[in-house]
Each structure stands twice: as C-alpha cells, then as structure tokens.
Design a protein around this motif. Structure first.
Motif, PDB file in Angstrom:
ATOM      1  N   MET A   1       0.820  -1.194   0.000  1.00 52.76           N
ATOM      2  CA  MET A   1       0.000   0.000   0.000  1.00 52.76           C
ATOM      3  C   MET A   1       0.864   1.258   0.000  1.00 52.76           C
ATOM      4  O   MET A   1       0.526   2.235  -0.640  1.00 52.76           O
ATOM      5  N   SER A   2       1.962   1.253   0.691  1.00 49.10           N
ATOM      6  CA  SER A   2       2.811   2.433   0.721  1.00 49.10           C
ATOM      7  C   SER A   2       3.432   2.692  -0.649  1.00 49.10           C
ATOM      8  O   SER A   2       3.720   3.833  -0.995  1.00 49.10           O
ATOM      9  N   PHE A   3       3.620   1.626  -1.446  1.00 48.91           N
ATOM     10  CA  PHE A   3       4.146   1.801  -2.791  1.00 48.91           C
ATOM     11  C   PHE A   3       3.147   2.565  -3.654  1.00 48.91           C
ATOM     12  O   PHE A   3       3.523   3.441  -4.434  1.00 48.91           O
ATOM     13  N   GLU A   4       1.869   2.275  -3.501  1.00 47.02           N
ATOM     14  CA  GLU A   4       0.825   2.984  -4.244  1.00 47.02           C
ATOM     15  C   GLU A   4       0.782   4.455  -3.837  1.00 47.02           C
ATOM     16  O   GLU A   4       0.627   5.343  -4.679  1.00 47.02           O
ATOM     17  N   VAL A   5       0.928   4.699  -2.558  1.00 49.45           N
ATOM     18  CA  VAL A   5       0.924   6.077  -2.062  1.00 49.45           C
ATOM     19  C   VAL A   5       2.119   6.836  -2.637  1.00 49.45           C
ATOM     20  O   VAL A   5       1.996   7.993  -3.061  1.00 49.45           O
ATOM     21  N   LEU A   6       3.274   6.180  -2.683  1.00 47.73           N
ATOM     22  CA  LEU A   6       4.459   6.819  -3.254  1.00 47.73           C
ATOM     23  C   LEU A   6       4.270   7.100  -4.744  1.00 47.73           C
ATOM     24  O   LEU A   6       4.687   8.150  -5.245  1.00 47.73           O
ATOM     25  N   GLU A   7       3.638   6.173  -5.458  1.00 47.05           N
ATOM     26  CA  GLU A   7       3.370   6.392  -6.882  1.00 47.05           C
ATOM     27  C   GLU A   7       2.414   7.562  -7.080  1.00 47.05           C
ATOM     28  O   GLU A   7       2.594   8.384  -7.984  1.00 47.05           O
ATOM     29  N   GLN A   8       1.400   7.642  -6.233  1.00 46.03           N
ATOM     30  CA  GLN A   8       0.457   8.758  -6.320  1.00 46.03           C
ATOM     31  C   GLN A   8       1.165  10.078  -6.013  1.00 46.03           C
ATOM     32  O   GLN A   8       0.943  11.090  -6.687  1.00 46.03           O
TER      33      GLN A   8
END
Length: 80
Positions: A1-8
């Motif tokens: 989930m933190s990877f998605e936040v970083l991508e966003q």
C-alpha cells in the motif's frame, strides 16, 4: 500500500513540476509580449509627437496664407 501512495505522490509531484514549467514558459511569453507592446507604445508616441508637430506647422502655414490673402484683398480694396 505504501508503494501505491508513493506512486500517487510521484504523479502529483510530476504534475506540479509540469504545471510550474508551463507557467514559467507562459511568464516568459508574457514578458516578451509586454516588451513588444512597450516598444510599440514608444513608436506610437513618437509618431503622435511627429504628427502633432506637423499639425502645428500646417496650422501656422494656414494662418500665414490667411494673412497673405487678407493683405492682398486689402490692397485690392485700396486700388478700387
């Protein structure tokens, strides 16, 4: 989930960077346009000044011709 936040977050940062770059280009274009308009305004002021001088000169010439005509008419009246 933190990877998605970083991508966003990365996408938002990239969007912000792109927006800033576009705004900087727009600012440069506006500066160039402002300079062109200032130059044009200066040229128009110079033209206006020149036209005002020509108008003044023509008015003076017109007055001189009116005086000459009056003098000639006065001389004609004196002859009669």
């Amino acid at each position: 989930m933190s990877f998605e936040v970083l991508e966003q977050l990365e996408a938002k940062i990239q969007t912000a960077v792109d927006t800033i770059a576009l705004l900087q280009m727009e600012v440069e274009e506006l500066k160039e346009e402002k300079q062109a308009l200032a130059t044009e305004a200066g040229e128009l002021k110079a033209s206006r000044h020149e036209l005002e001088q020509k108008t003044q000169q023509m008015q003076e010439e017109h007055s001189a011709w009116q005086d000459r005509i009056r003098n000639l008419l006065g001389k004609m009246d004196d002859v009669e």
